[in-house]
Every structure is written in C-alpha cells, then in structure tokens.
Design a protein around this motif. Structure first.
Motif, PDB file in Angstrom:
ATOM      1  N   ALA A 130       0.843  -1.058   0.193  1.00  0.00           N
ATOM      2  CA  ALA A 130       0.147   0.064  -0.029  1.00  0.00           C
ATOM      3  C   ALA A 130       0.950   1.405  -0.019  1.00  0.00           C
ATOM      4  N   VAL A 131       2.170   1.106  -0.512  1.00  0.00           N
ATOM      5  CA  VAL A 131       3.009   2.295  -0.312  1.00  0.00           C
ATOM      6  C   VAL A 131       2.562   3.218  -1.457  1.00  0.00           C
ATOM      7  N   GLU A 132       2.618   4.624  -0.817  1.00  0.00           N
ATOM      8  CA  GLU A 132       2.182   5.555  -1.793  1.00  0.00           C
ATOM      9  C   GLU A 132       2.989   5.937  -3.131  1.00  0.00           C
ATOM     10  N   GLY A 133       2.169   5.894  -4.323  1.00  0.00           N
ATOM     11  CA  GLY A 133       2.918   6.172  -5.413  1.00  0.00           C
ATOM     12  C   GLY A 133       3.957   4.800  -6.095  1.00  0.00           C
ATOM     13  N   ARG A 134       3.577   3.675  -5.688  1.00  0.00           N
ATOM     14  CA  ARG A 134       4.309   2.672  -5.979  1.00  0.00           C
ATOM     15  C   ARG A 134       4.349   2.536  -7.674  1.00  0.00           C
ATOM     16  N   GLY A 135       5.554   1.967  -7.913  1.00  0.00           N
ATOM     17  CA  GLY A 135       5.706   1.781  -9.422  1.00  0.00           C
ATOM     18  C   GLY A 135       5.895   2.914 -10.296  1.00  0.00           C
ATOM     19  N   THR A 136       5.682   4.345  -9.661  1.00  0.00           N
ATOM     20  CA  THR A 136       5.786   5.439 -10.395  1.00  0.00           C
ATOM     21  C   THR A 136       7.202   5.781 -10.890  1.00  0.00           C
ATOM     22  N   GLY A 137       8.244   5.212 -10.143  1.00  0.00           N
ATOM     23  CA  GLY A 137       9.542   5.692 -10.471  1.00  0.00           C
ATOM     24  C   GLY A 137      10.206   4.670 -11.568  1.00  0.00           C
ATOM     25  N   ARG A 138       9.345   3.942 -12.027  1.00  0.00           N
ATOM     26  CA  ARG A 138       9.837   2.842 -13.109  1.00  0.00           C
ATOM     27  C   ARG A 138      10.190   3.577 -14.438  1.00  0.00           C
ATOM     28  N   THR A 139      11.300   3.203 -15.044  1.00  0.00           N
ATOM     29  CA  THR A 139      11.712   3.694 -16.379  1.00  0.00           C
ATOM     30  C   THR A 139      12.024   2.641 -17.310  1.00  0.00           C
ATOM     31  N   ALA A 140      11.879   2.771 -18.386  1.00  0.00           N
ATOM     32  CA  ALA A 140      11.982   1.528 -19.429  1.00  0.00           C
ATOM     33  C   ALA A 140      13.489   1.344 -19.516  1.00  0.00           C
ATOM     34  N   THR A 141      14.301   2.413 -19.463  1.00  0.00           N
ATOM     35  CA  THR A 141      15.675   2.176 -19.617  1.00  0.00           C
ATOM     36  C   THR A 141      16.138   1.297 -18.598  1.00  0.00           C
ATOM     37  N   GLU A 142      15.933   1.621 -17.354  1.00  0.00           N
ATOM     38  CA  GLU A 142      16.419   0.790 -16.204  1.00  0.00           C
ATOM     39  C   GLU A 142      15.922  -0.558 -16.140  1.00  0.00           C
ATOM     40  N   ASP A 143      14.663  -0.702 -16.434  1.00  0.00           N
ATOM     41  CA  ASP A 143      13.948  -2.074 -16.428  1.00  0.00           C
ATOM     42  C   ASP A 143      14.906  -2.999 -17.701  1.00  0.00           C
ATOM     43  N   LEU A 144      15.002  -2.569 -18.789  1.00  0.00           N
ATOM     44  CA  LEU A 144      15.637  -3.051 -19.853  1.00  0.00           C
ATOM     45  C   LEU A 144      17.135  -3.308 -19.338  1.00  0.00           C
ATOM     46  N   ALA A 145      17.698  -2.223 -18.741  1.00  0.00           N
ATOM     47  CA  ALA A 145      19.237  -2.559 -18.000  1.00  0.00           C
ATOM     48  C   ALA A 145      19.256  -3.883 -17.252  1.00  0.00           C
ATOM     49  N   TRP A 146      18.353  -3.935 -16.275  1.00  0.00           N
ATOM     50  CA  TRP A 146      18.219  -5.038 -15.293  1.00  0.00           C
ATOM     51  C   TRP A 146      17.933  -6.435 -16.056  1.00  0.00           C
ATOM     52  N   ARG A 147      16.888  -6.516 -16.975  1.00  0.00           N
ATOM     53  CA  ARG A 147      16.618  -7.543 -17.831  1.00  0.00           C
ATOM     54  C   ARG A 147      17.865  -8.167 -18.553  1.00  0.00           C
ATOM     55  N   LEU A 148      18.634  -7.292 -19.028  1.00  0.00           N
ATOM     56  CA  LEU A 148      19.704  -7.472 -19.675  1.00  0.00           C
ATOM     57  C   LEU A 148      20.776  -8.056 -18.967  1.00  0.00           C
ATOM     58  N   TRP A 149      21.021  -7.393 -17.667  1.00  0.00           N
ATOM     59  CA  TRP A 149      21.951  -7.904 -16.666  1.00  0.00           C
ATOM     60  C   TRP A 149      21.635  -9.204 -16.350  1.00  0.00           C
ATOM     61  N   ALA A 150      20.344  -9.640 -15.986  1.00  0.00           N
ATOM     62  CA  ALA A 150      19.974 -10.823 -15.607  1.00  0.00           C
ATOM     63  C   ALA A 150      20.162 -11.889 -16.654  1.00  0.00           C
ATOM     64  N   ALA A 151      19.985 -11.331 -17.881  1.00  0.00           N
ATOM     65  CA  ALA A 151      19.838 -12.438 -19.128  1.00  0.00           C
ATOM     66  C   ALA A 151      21.423 -13.033 -19.321  1.00  0.00           C
TER      67      ALA A 151
END
Ligand code: SF4
Lengths: 245, 475
Positions: B396-417
């Motif tokens: 129930a954290v206020e504003g959750r998910g709103t700090g997400r950026t596509a670049t960072e997301d992609l970076a971590w997915r690449l990292w994991a890959a």
C-alpha cells in the motif's frame, strides 16, 4: 573439525579485476590442507539487482549460482559483501519460493575467506617478507552485514614484519555501494577521495581490504590523485608474504 | 514540501561548498565522539537498545488502543485532543484555536511535526506571528531557512556566520563572535516575546497513554517557557509518539539524549499533565494536543515498514551517515533529512517522486548500527527502491511503481540475461579482459565513475581462466 573439501566462489569483481586475489585465496586454502573445488559457470551473486529492488532478476541469477554447489561442503568467498548477500539475503530473496529450503541450506554453508581461515581452519601464518607498513579498510557489508569481527586483523597480526597502521575513520564507508557509485558519483567520489586521503595519511604503503568493490573504488581515487599508495586484496597480500618464492 | 531541483544537483552543490562541508564534518565528528563516550560498553548498549526497541515495538503493536487511551487520559487531565489526518487539517485546526482566542502572537518550542506541516508559513499568511524560540530554530528563522538537522537545526552554520547574521538582523545588536554574548542577545529578544505571546506551541517527545502526560525533552528552557508562560499551549505530535506507561519513558529518554547529543540527561525534561489547576499560580489556562497522521497510518499498516514509526527522532542516524556528513541536511530537500528522512519522506510523499533520494545511500549500514531502536534502515531503503519501480499487489506504499523507467528495466533484464547464462558471461568477461584498455571512458556508467576516479582496468586474464589453466577440480 576441519572440512576436507570446500567450494570456492570467485565473485564477479575478483574474476574480472582481482584474479590474483582469487588465486591467492585458493592457495591459502589448499596450503591449509583443504581440497578446493571451483565449479564452472560462476557469474555473480545477484546483489546489484537485489539492492536496487529487482528481485526477480536477482533471483534468476542467484538460482543458477546456488545450483553450482550441490555438495554439503563450505562455500568460501573472497568478498564480505557477496558472502553477506549469499548468507543473509538469499533466504529472504527466496522466501516462499519452491526452492527456499535448498537455498537456506546453501546459505548456511557460506563463509567469507578470512572468516573461514580464522574461525574454521585456525590457520597459522609465517611471515617471509621484508618489513612493511599497511593499513586496513573494512568493507561495510563485511563489517555490518556479515558481522566480520577482527578476523582480517588477527591474520595480519600473525605476520611478524607487518605493521598495521590504523586508518582514520576506519568504519566509514568508502563510497562504493554498488550502483550508488554511478547514480550519485559526486557524493560517492567525495567519500572515495576522503578515504584515499585518510589512507595516505597513515604513511602505509598499501591499503588492504577484503572486498573488490572497495578496492576498485579507493584505487580509482588514489590513482586520480596521483598517489603512489596502492590497494590490495588481503588474500593476495597474505599469500605474497607467506609463500617461499 | 517539494523539491525544486533533484537531490543529485543539490548534493553536488553542497559538495562544492567548502564551508558547508567543513561545518558538517566538524559537527558530526564531534557528535559521533560524544555519543561513543556515552556507550562505552557495546554489550550495555545492545541491552539498552533491545529494551528501547521492545518498548517502541510494543507501543506500536497496541497503537490504536493506546491512542484511544491517550485521548481519554488527556481529557481527564483537561487536555483537549484534536485529530488531523493531513497537514492542511492540522494547520486549519491550530489556526482555528488561535483565532477563536484572538491570538496573533505565537512562540514555538522546537517541533519537527510543525515543520512537516509548514505551520509557520501558513500562520503568517493568516496574520499570526510564529516565533521560534529554540536557539537553533531562531537562528534559521532569522534567515528564513529550514532546519538542516532534526535536533540541531542550525548545525550548518558556524559561529562567524551567526555573528554576522545577528548583527544584521537584530535591532541594536553589535557584532560579536563571543558565543555567550550571542546567546545572551537571543535570550534577551526571546524573553520579551515569551511574555508578550498569546499562545505557545511545542512538540511532544513521548505521550503517555496511561497518564495523559506529554513529555518534552530540551536543553534551553525555552520549551518550558513556551508551554508554561502563555495562556494557551498547543502541543503537536505524530500519532506514533505514544507509549504505554511512564515507566516506558525512562529507557527511551536515556537512549534519546545519549544518541542525540551524547548527554546522559538533558537540561530539562518537561512532563505536562494539563492546564493550570485551581489555586495554581502559573501554567497555561488551556492545553490542546493535536495528533497528526499525514501518512503514518498507512505506514503503520505494513508490517515491515511499521518499524519506521519506532523512530524517536534522536538524529543519530544522520550524525553517523557518511552521505549526510558530506552534503548536509538541506541537500535532502525534505523536512526529515539523513537516513530516517530517506525512508520517511518517500513513504509520506510517495516513492516515485523520491526515487533519487532512495538511491542516495551506499547501504553502508552505519545508520542501523547506531539507531537506538534498531530500525533496519538499509533494508527499508531496498524495500522502497523496489516499491518505486514495481507495483506489487500486496503493498500500500504511496506512489508505488511510478519511479519505473523503461531504460532501467531493460538494463536489469539484460543484466539478468547475461549473468544467468554462464557462457554469455564468460564471453563478456573474455572481451572485457582482452580489450581492457579499449573500453571507452565515455560509456554512461564509466563516465560517472571517472568524475573523481581513474578508469578501472580489468585484469589480463579472468580468475576463471587462471583457474582453468591450473586445472582445479570443478566439483
Ligand atoms: S531512525 Fe533511529 S537513529 Fe535515526 S532519528 Fe530515528 S531513532 Fe534516531
């Protein structure tokens, strides 16, 4: 009771930047009479993603790593930070996952290198080197996450010709902090520079630490300042001092 | 309060100001030494903080019931209790109390909750003069600044800066750098104000549910003056400040003063039981307690985040924070700076807007190590970093998910890959070691790194290659 065999986990920073530290760690263990297994397929403990809140990604990487260590023998790492991650945070990361029990069992077998050398193997070192003055920087994770208490110092204390000069503000972070170093490079850089200055002020010729991240960070700051002082992983230093050439 | 520039910019600015850096370094080194002297035996400290933690955790466990009990006890003592869900509600409430009594001059003891509410600005806009009477607060009020520390609001200034400021802003004041003279000067101004004030406002360190006692810890006596001299006393507190019994106060008080300023006890500990009784010669005629939520009940609802509310506002986490020490409190651009602010601010204002703040920590753990009520600040930071970028159903954290950026997301997915495929990793490692000097320094991450550090150069051969040469068994 001394185990006959251990696994060695290299960690990504040691693999890429400090391979000699890894080799030294392996040699120290073997000299103490332990057989060292080095499973292929090691990559990273997953800490960067975990610390940034990307748990699925961290888990995907961690799961692959845990699978490399099936035998019920200790896993030794030349890094307080990665050891802390595997020991303390894997159980939390896998909480509620089908393989939670397996991961927990793995976590219980994880040791940082100096911890293992002192607490489990109770090694005795003989100093074969010239007199030298060094200083010691604890990594925050080794200190506070893993709870490393004095093992590195006790190993250094066994070396007759090594003087350990106390580092000013020893317990203060060097500013690495994984992604912190690049997300907030100004703050991180100022911390690294202060740490480098404190190290120079000790008059030591080497800064030793047990973590690749801190080494990389302090080394970078020292080099940027044009200082001659160098950093070294404690494993490499211990091996250098104690084996006959 | 909203940030006009990012944390990164304001931190960089502070880092470029040698005066700020020197002031904070000196002050924090001093505070760390003083605190250390108060806890000479680590085992004693652990025992004390376990007790403190247990008291705070127990109080929070019973929070709703204790708040009801507190209200009843206060009423019995003649203290009127008001509830404010938001800062706006709190401000209106206080203004209403003042206006109903024709009060236009308010003296304030130190209160971080009133800072949180932006009370001074609000009152001034409505014709009420609100004068800070804590010396540090008074100093920054003269300069229209906000506190840079929750215990020592003016810690970012040195003696010379204050001397200059006093000589310019206080009528008939001559320039002096003598600390005693400066203090006497402020005292003279404030004395008069205490007697002229229509109302006094204070914070609350602990509110005792059982007895309806408001505890106020302070060193200057201004707290006692603001709560005792004017005919009306208004106390404001966050709803988490309640404890069960008076016995709970002593251990927390001991931890508070030792952790904050390295004092075994403070000069004053005010225990306020209510307004002046019949036949009594002094004390306010009316006492009001305003209890503020402002997101706290939301924090309370989450079992992990609830630990945030254990905080007794001692400031030890900031004193020991290497980031705070270097950039100071203002860089955080939040009412509560430092490690506690890093977890509290995003929970109050939303994790999305405070994404950058959450990453302004190296997770070194110095804060959690000293916190007298064992708040796992680094763990909560990591949790909130996740909340900022993920919209987990259960939270129930206020504003959750709103700090997400596509670049960072992609970076971590690449990292994991890469890192979940050992062959790919080995290829990458091979490239990094073979082309070790050719890695361009202009790469985004490297560029940030090399602002103050030399470029890291991979080894010639990776450990894994070295191990293969040596022919170690794989297991
Ligand atoms: S988080 Fe802990 S150390 Fe920081 S102000 Fe609160 S009680 Fe003190």
């Amino acid at each position: 009771m001394q185990p006959e065999r251990v696994y060695f986990y290299g960690t990504c920073l040691v693999d890429l930047f400090y391979p000699e530290a890894g080799m030294a760690g392996i040699r120290l263990l073997r000299r103490a009479g332990v057989e060292v297994l080095f499973p292929e397929g090691q990559t990273c403990c997953g800490q960067p993603a975990f610390n940034c809140g990307y748990r699925e990604e961290a888990r995907a990487v961690a799961r692959g790593q845990v699978a490399l260590f099936p035998l019920d023998i200790p896993v030794v790492l030349p890094s307080g930070s990665c050891a802390g991650m595997m020991r303390n945070h894997y159980p939390e990361l896998f909480h509620g996952e089908p393989d939670e029990a397996r991961v927990r069992a793995f976590s219980g077998r994880v040791f940082e290198l100096t911890q293992f050398l002192v607490d489990v193997l109770d090694v005795r070192l003989e100093d074969l080197g010239e007199p030298v003055k060094v200083t010691w920087h604890s990594s925050c994770h080794a200190l506070r996450d893993l709870g490393l208490e004095g093992q590195p110092q006790s190993l250094l204390g066994q070396l007759a010709n090594v003087e350990l000069a106390p580092l000013g503000r020893e317990r203060e972070c060097c500013g690495f902090g994984g992604t912190f170093a690049v997300r907030h490079p100004e703050i991180s850089g100022s911390m690294a520079c202060d740490k480098a200055d404190d190290a120079v002020a000790t008059g030591a010729s080497r800064v030793l630490s047990t973590d690749g991240g801190c080494l990389l960070n302090v080394q970078g700051a020292l080099e940027a300042k044009g200082e001659a002082l160098r950093v070294q992983h404690i494993a490499e230093f211990l091996w250098e001092r104690t084996h006959a050439r | 309060m909203h940030a006009e520039t990012g944390f990164r910019e304001s931190a960089a600015q502070a880092l470029g100001d040698p005066q700020i850096r020197a002031n904070f370094r000196r002050a924090m080194d001093g505070l760390m030494a003083k605190r250390a002297a108060q806890f000479p035996d680590p085992e004693d400290f652990q025992a004390m903080r376990h007790l403190g933690t247990a008291i705070r955790a127990r109080s929070l466990l019973k929070l709703p019931a204790l708040l009801e009990q507190l209200e009843a006890s206060c009423l019995r003592n003649g203290i009127q209790v008001h509830w404010a869900r938001t800062c706006e509600e709190g401000n209106e409430l206080i203004l209403g109390l003042l206006q109903a009594r024709g009060a236009t001059r308010l003296v304030k003891g130190k209160s971080m909750v009133s800072e949180e509410m932006g009370l001074n600005h609000f009152l001034e806009a409505h014709g009420v003069e609100a004068l800070e009477s804590d010396l540090g607060e008074y100093i920054i009020q003269l300069d229209q600044e906000t506190p840079s520390h929750i215990i020592m609001p003016a810690i970012h200034k040195n003696k010379t800066q204050i001397a200059r400021q006093f000589s310019q802003k206080i009528k008939d004041a001559k320039y002096t750098e003598d600390v005693d003279e400066l203090t006497a000067l402020a005292r003279k101004v404030l004395r008069r104000k205490f007697f002229e004030a229509d109302a006094g406002l204070s914070g609350v360190n602990f509110a005792v549910a059982d007895t309806g006692t408001l505890c106020l810890v302070e060193n200057e006596g201004n707290g006692r003056m603001s709560t005792h001299v004017p005919p009306l006393h208004i106390a404001v507190m966050g709803l988490e400040k309640v404890v069960e019994t008076l016995e709970d106060v002593a251990p927390l008080y001991a931890l508070l003063t030792r952790s904050a300023t390295g004092q075994a006890v403070s000069t004053y500990l005010n225990l306020i039981r209510g307004p002046r009784g019949p036949g009594e010669l002094d004390g306010p005629r009316e006492v009001h307690l305003v209890i503020l939520d402002n997101g706290r009940s939301r924090i309370y609802a989450d079992p992990q985040l609830r630990a945030t509310l254990r905080c007794i506002r001692c400031g030890a986490c900031m004193n020991h924070c290497p980031v705070y020490t270097r950039v100071g409190g203002h860089a955080f651009q939040a009412v509560y700076p430092g490690p506690i602010g890093t977890i509290l601010t995003p929970q109050m204002e939303g994790v999305g807007v405070r994404h950058e703040l959450l990453h302004g920590s190296s997770l070194c753990g110095a804060c959690a190590e000293v916190c007298p009520v064992e708040i796992p600040i680094p763990e909560i930071i990591v949790r909130l970093r996740r909340e900022a970028t993920h919209r987990d159903a259960a939270s129930a954290v206020e504003g959750r998910g709103t700090g997400r950026t596509a670049t960072e997301d992609l970076a971590w997915r690449l990292w994991a890959a890469v890192l979940s495929r050992p062959r790919v990793y080995r290829l990458a490692a091979w490239c990094a070691t073979r082309f070790r000097r050719l890695i361009p320094g202009g790469l985004p991450l490297l560029k940030a790194w090399t602002l103050s550090r030399a470029k890291p150069v991979p080894a010639r051969r990776s450990l894994q290659e070295r191990v293969r040469e040596e022919g170690l068994p794989h297991g």
